[in-house]
Scaffold this motif. Structure first.
Motif, PDB file in Angstrom:
ATOM      1  N   LYS A  76       0.851  -1.191   0.000  1.00 36.05           N
ATOM      2  CA  LYS A  76       0.000   0.000   0.000  1.00 36.05           C
ATOM      3  C   LYS A  76       0.884   1.237   0.000  1.00 36.05           C
ATOM      4  O   LYS A  76       1.873   1.304   0.739  1.00 36.05           O
ATOM      5  N   GLY A 116      -8.142   8.426   5.751  1.00 37.68           N
ATOM      6  CA  GLY A 116      -7.067   7.474   6.026  1.00 37.68           C
ATOM      7  C   GLY A 116      -7.464   6.043   5.698  1.00 37.68           C
ATOM      8  O   GLY A 116      -6.751   5.095   6.009  1.00 37.68           O
ATOM      9  N   ASP A 146      -5.568   2.481   4.219  1.00 39.25           N
ATOM     10  CA  ASP A 146      -4.902   1.468   5.051  1.00 39.25           C
ATOM     11  C   ASP A 146      -5.861   0.306   5.279  1.00 39.25           C
ATOM     12  O   ASP A 146      -5.480  -0.865   5.192  1.00 39.25           O
TER      13      ASP A 146
HETATM   14 MG    MG Z   1      -2.604   7.621   5.797  1.00 43.28          MG
END
Ligand code: MG
Ligand code: ASP
Length: 415
Positions: A7, A156, A159
């Motif tokens: 990632k 975010g 992830d």
């Molecule tokens: Mg991040």
């Protein structure tokens, strides 16, 4: 399947040069025989720009708390761009690769737009493509609802996408490339002697993440823990050929040498609310905290003590700065119903915590912590503990001093 999920976050794909570097890293690993799925974020700053555009188009003056499907269509588009760009850059290097958007992956989510939860994956052909040696470039942060609408997973969220894809593929590991070379014992900007941890347990990482050491989205760590996905945090900025072991986030029993304390975290976004002279009778606390919960205030530390007045108590709790304004309003409005003398909000406080699975089996940890703070003349206001964490609330101006003192007291300073 013997495959690995990689990632790359926003700073790692910030522009075409960075994407070229990522393509080099990915090609080298594929050329070495690894089967790969690569999850990407939007270019750094892009999601913020898109959120702002959506806000303006909708004619809203304040940032919203709830979102709809069209908001998600806009804000998820950054990841679509980077997935295509990386696939192009890989093809240019002679690597078979293809982009996969959330709906193409069949990553099914609920319809809580803006913070959707992943429900599971339907057949999409992704495992077969990876198995066949194609590099799958997955747009992170997005999935599809039962109604066929695009949904995003919360800021975010790439992830979490990466860990979910790793779990679905049964990957041997999920490598999260970012702009730091691992998880540190504390913030290196405060403590230059902070050390990179070789390994950290899921539980510790969860405490670190939610305490302000923002390396991984908290939900991704939860997901990794529940599915036993080993996560490695490493840098996409280190020179090719440089040793770049990063930090492994894994289960506790894969860590042989357990530290009593693995890290020191801090958060300045804390507000302390004190209700003086609350009526001391059954049901009052329940009423106060149900009002706060209904208003969406996430309460962290709570302390209740007897007050001077007969039949009265003082109630202290903490929440974020932003939520403290809501809490104040709620409590003032409920005054007829909940009887108290005075309400005080102090935002000039910080929370400093020590975290470590070793605490479960060691005594004297709290004593060492309190003594280290006392030696620096730092007054402790509120204390809270869990099995693997002790947090104290202190005056904000002492944050850095406290973090440094604790880092030294628990032997975390690099030689
Ligand atoms: Mg991040
Ligand atoms: N692009 C999204 C964000 O900025 C998701 C991510 O980067 O993980 O929040």
């Amino acid at each position: 399947m013997a495959c690995t999920v990689l990632k790359f976050g926003g700073t790692s794909v910030a522009d075409l040069d960075r994407i070229a570097t990522v393509a080099d890293i990915v090609s080298a690993r594929a050329a070495a025989g690894e089967h790969l799925a690569v999850v990407v974020s939007a270019m750094a700053g892009e999601t913020n720009r898109l959120v702002e555009l959506a806000r303006q188009a909708a004619g809203e003056d304040a940032v919203r708390e709830t979102f709809d499907d069209e908001h998600d269509v806009v804000v998820s588009s950054g990841e679509q761009v980077t997935s295509g760009l990386l696939a192009l850059a890989l093809r240019r290097r002679g690597m078979p690769s293809r982009s996969w958007l959330g709906w193409q992956l069949c990553m099914n989510t609920d319809d809580d737009h803006g913070r959707a939860r992943i429900l599971g994956f339907a057949d999409s052909g992704l495992p077969e493509a990876v198995e066949a040696g194609e590099i799958a470039v997955v747009a992170g942060f997005q999935g599809v609802t039962a109604r066929g609408r695009v949904a995003t997973l919360g800021r975010g969220g790439s992830d979490t996408s990466a860990v979910a894809v790793a779990a679905a593929l049964g990957a041997q590991r999920c490598d999260i490339y970012t702009d730091v070379d691992g998880v540190y014992t504390t913030d290196p900007r405060i403590v230059p002697k902070a050390r990179r941890l070789e390994r950290i347990s899921y539980e510790e990482m969860l405490e670190m993440a939610s305490l302000g050491a923002r390396v991984l989205q908290t939900r991704s760590v939860e997901l990794a823990m529940n599915h036993g996905v080993t996560v490695r945090v490493l840098s996409s900025f280190s020179a090719p050929g440089d040793e770049n072991p990063g930090t492994l986030v894994c289960s506790e029993d894969e860590i042989l040498e357990k530290q009593v304390v693995s890290g020191v975290a801090y958060s300045r976004d804390e507000a302390k609310i004190t209700l003086f002279g609350v009526e001391d009778r059954p049901g009052v606390s329940a009423r106060i905290f149900s009002l706060l919960a209904a208003a969406g205030v996430n309460v962290d530390m709570i302390v209740q003590a007897n007050a001077r007045g007969e039949g009265q108590a003082n109630m202290v709790f903490t929440c974020t700065h932003r939520e403290s304004a809501t809490a104040r309003r709620m409590l003032e409005e409920a005054r007829g119903e909940i009887d108290f003398e005075r309400l005080e909000v102090n935002t000039d406080v910080a929370k400093v915590s020590i975290i470590g699975v070793g605490m479960k089996s060691h005594t004297g940890v709290a004593e060492t912590m309190f003594r280290a703070l006392y030696d620096k003349g730092i007054n402790i206001d509120v204390i809270s503990t869990s099995e693997i964490k002790i947090s104290v609330l202190i005056e904000a101006s002492y944050t850095e001093l406290a973090v440094r003192a604790l880092h030294t007291a628990f032997g975390l300073d690099a030689a």
